[in-house]
Design an enzyme around this catalytic site. Structure first.
Site, short mmCIF file in Angstrom:
data_model
loop_
_atom_site.label_atom_id
_atom_site.label_comp_id
_atom_site.label_asym_id
_atom_site.label_seq_id
_atom_site.Cartn_x
_atom_site.Cartn_y
_atom_site.Cartn_z
N ASP A 195 -20.56 -41.86 -3.89
CA ASP A 195 -21.74 -41.81 -3.02
C ASP A 195 -21.68 -40.63 -2.04
O ASP A 195 -20.67 -40.43 -1.36
CB ASP A 195 -21.87 -43.12 -2.24
CG ASP A 195 -23.20 -43.20 -1.49
OD1 ASP A 195 -24.21 -42.71 -2.03
OD2 ASP A 195 -23.22 -43.74 -0.38
N HIS A 196 -22.78 -39.89 -1.97
CA HIS A 196 -22.90 -38.73 -1.08
C HIS A 196 -21.83 -37.68 -1.36
O HIS A 196 -21.38 -36.99 -0.45
CB HIS A 196 -22.89 -39.18 0.40
CG HIS A 196 -24.21 -39.72 0.86
ND1 HIS A 196 -24.64 -40.98 0.53
CD2 HIS A 196 -25.22 -39.17 1.58
CE1 HIS A 196 -25.84 -41.18 1.05
NE2 HIS A 196 -26.22 -40.11 1.68
N HIS A 226 -24.90 -32.59 -8.23
CA HIS A 226 -24.11 -32.09 -9.37
C HIS A 226 -24.81 -30.88 -9.98
O HIS A 226 -25.90 -30.50 -9.57
CB HIS A 226 -23.90 -33.19 -10.43
CG HIS A 226 -25.07 -33.46 -11.34
ND1 HIS A 226 -24.93 -33.98 -12.60
CD2 HIS A 226 -26.41 -33.29 -11.15
CE1 HIS A 226 -26.12 -34.12 -13.16
NE2 HIS A 226 -27.03 -33.71 -12.32
N CYS A 279 -30.94 -27.62 -14.76
CA CYS A 279 -29.84 -28.52 -14.37
C CYS A 279 -28.55 -27.74 -14.15
O CYS A 279 -27.57 -28.30 -13.65
CB CYS A 279 -29.62 -29.58 -15.44
SG CYS A 279 -31.02 -30.69 -15.64
N HIS A 313 -28.14 -29.54 -7.71
CA HIS A 313 -29.31 -30.36 -7.38
C HIS A 313 -28.76 -31.79 -7.29
O HIS A 313 -27.53 -31.97 -7.29
CB HIS A 313 -30.40 -30.23 -8.47
CG HIS A 313 -29.98 -30.74 -9.80
ND1 HIS A 313 -29.14 -30.03 -10.63
CD2 HIS A 313 -30.25 -31.90 -10.45
CE1 HIS A 313 -28.92 -30.72 -11.74
NE2 HIS A 313 -29.58 -31.86 -11.66
N GLU A 352 -30.20 -41.88 -14.13
CA GLU A 352 -30.06 -40.60 -13.44
C GLU A 352 -31.37 -40.31 -12.69
O GLU A 352 -31.37 -39.76 -11.60
CB GLU A 352 -29.77 -39.50 -14.45
CG GLU A 352 -29.39 -38.19 -13.81
CD GLU A 352 -28.98 -37.16 -14.85
OE1 GLU A 352 -27.78 -36.86 -14.92
OE2 GLU A 352 -29.85 -36.66 -15.59
N HIS A 356 -29.34 -36.44 -7.37
CA HIS A 356 -30.05 -37.63 -7.85
C HIS A 356 -29.71 -38.85 -7.00
O HIS A 356 -28.65 -38.93 -6.39
CB HIS A 356 -29.63 -37.95 -9.30
CG HIS A 356 -29.95 -36.87 -10.28
ND1 HIS A 356 -31.24 -36.59 -10.67
CD2 HIS A 356 -29.17 -35.99 -10.97
CE1 HIS A 356 -31.23 -35.59 -11.55
NE2 HIS A 356 -29.99 -35.20 -11.74
#
Lengths: 136, 136, 136, 136, 136, 136
Positions: free
Chosen positions: F81-82, F16, F35, F41, F126, F43
């Site tokens: 996810d992913h 994100h 950010c 980037h 996060e 998480h």
């Protein structure tokens, strides 16, 4: 003085199975899956016992952690550690030993030993991914 | 190219007891203590499977983690998860299911499925405080 | 039979400061920073004691974890827990109590109590982010 | 004096995708699965940097952890933290940013800054369940 | 819009002892045990600071974590990290530095810097097994 | 019968960036810092879903954890996810994907599938140091 919640971690290992005697094997398996294995399986239960109350201005403690540690040892660990919950713990001969019911059982074991002006909360990890919390 | 060790965590829950059939109850208790409870106790076993080898220059992988994850599921989890090790796992009907012996068992189950030019290492946590490592 | 490494976790809390008596305050501060505070600071040391050897075919153990647990308690915890390392532990009156030196100290305390055909390894966490390992 | 291994934990967050430019989308997806998503996904990478060597008898350190912490910050965190590895890190424009390749990259970044008589080891967690180790 | 609680972890190391100046050594030892060691012991304190409030629709934040991180650094870490709490922190010259009292102290340090429409909660781990929570 | 809160952990990895389309690059950078990196980037998001309610006296469950696990998989993991949250998740094309907003999004996805007499709480990590909690 506002309230502080103090917590102490402990642990015990036990075997159990989830099932109801009054259900057929098929129904037990359909509801409880592999947790209903008649030969039992087991867990490392991680326990957090939390007590909330005012700080005693004399000691700076809500409750002496050594006393709480000993209380957990006597009331919980000696009853449940390295036991088969269904066979060796009276309450779970007729009550299904789910994490929820075990947390309530631990609460009821400890509550009489905690001062009346303090609140008690039980957090019980059945696995690192499943846990329950009960506070009466 | 030097070797890289890649590791994958997994887990399973099982019941067991430590004892030898050829020993008296007294001897079993004196050696294995409460771990010898005839009604069993249990653990959340945390498993780390590590494979060492050269990085495949085409993929950048030593071994595809998805393949390793599936291999652990088929060879280890389906055999041990939610089982009574002493009763339901052939090898432990005659072999004491200590953490050491379970780690060797898992190694032997996985070794034939890992390429010959790669090394295999098994780390098994019986509790968060006790664990063993075996690499053949 | 190949070797298995068995490990047991333990912990102790202690105060310490890093400094050399033969250095000036300025030099101690320039090398050890705030770790050289003359009034001490402290840590929750997390300890892992690992013993490697062959599995005893009779018990299935490399070493009985209960014996190792008791040994750690007597040799390490009773010497270091809730102590000021610089003042109360003979070795650290003249030796700087870095994590490295404490790990060597623990190794030397335990080594005489571990069978000669077994290897010993000490892992010591000074904080969750800094740790050291020593195996003789 | 035998060797001690000292370790320091650090972390960084980054986006990446696994793919080879010279492969079709179909082949990338068949090999790398959802890790090949063209829009990227990301991780909290947890890093352990370990340095092995003799204890300096003057300081009691193998290596000053403050120096190692700063070195990791400059060489690793400033290069990788909050970055898109495929787009913003030169090496990964042509090299697949698998955990294995990132660990080798970090090793190569740090190795010139570690004394020649010391050994370096990199442990990199891509997720809490997948990690790799590389020591040259 | 309902409230969200955002939390930030931090840590500091410190030495302390539990005792009251107006009590005899015997009484201090009988109440505080080895925690009353006159030479001090210490802990790695792990701290969680939680702030509850409405999400700012412009930023999507309840509170900017970077601001909270810096606030914890200035108000808490610079005051407590690598300190002897009894000797070097004004409040604990006369107040027993129990986990409960330290949590209240941290709350009082941070509360003036948190917006009035937000709630503040302090969770402080004295050891991995003992922790306290305070929210005013 | 009092209420018990049962919790299940899950996780997903995603990319994100934090930014507002209606702000200049300068303003985005000044508010969201690194950010806001336009290349994204990522998480490893760790998720805890908690459901509070009375224990069903027939099963001993507040809610069957297998059903909750599957619900999280279908409603949350398959969506997030992913993924690149800004590009691939409809809600975050216009809404900043902060941890706070993602937690509210997950709550809203799960709430319709939880019985009306039960309460739902979402905890979202996060990073291991930053997390948020939302309960409607």
């Amino acid at each position: 003085m506002s309230k502080v919640k103090v917590s102490r971690k402990a642990h015990f290992n036990a075997a159990h199975r989830l099932f109801r005697k009054d259900w057929s094997d098929e129904k037990n398996t359909s509801i409880f899956g592999k947790c209903s294995n008649p030969n039992y399986h087991g867990h490392n239960y991680e326990l957090i016992v939390s007590v909330s109350g005012k700080i005693d201005p004399e000691t700076g403690f809500v409750m002496d952690m050594k006393i709480l540690k000993d209380l957990i040892k006597i009331e919980v660990e000696e009853t449940l550690d390295h036991k088969n919950l269904n066979i060796e713990v009276e309450e779970f001969k007729s009550l299904n030993p789910t994490a929820e019911n075990i947390a309530v059982f631990i609460f009821n074991k400890l509550r009489p030993h905690i001062a009346l002006d303090k609140e008690l909360e039980i957090t019980l990890y059945e696995t690192p991914r499943n846990f329950v919390m009960y506070s009466g």
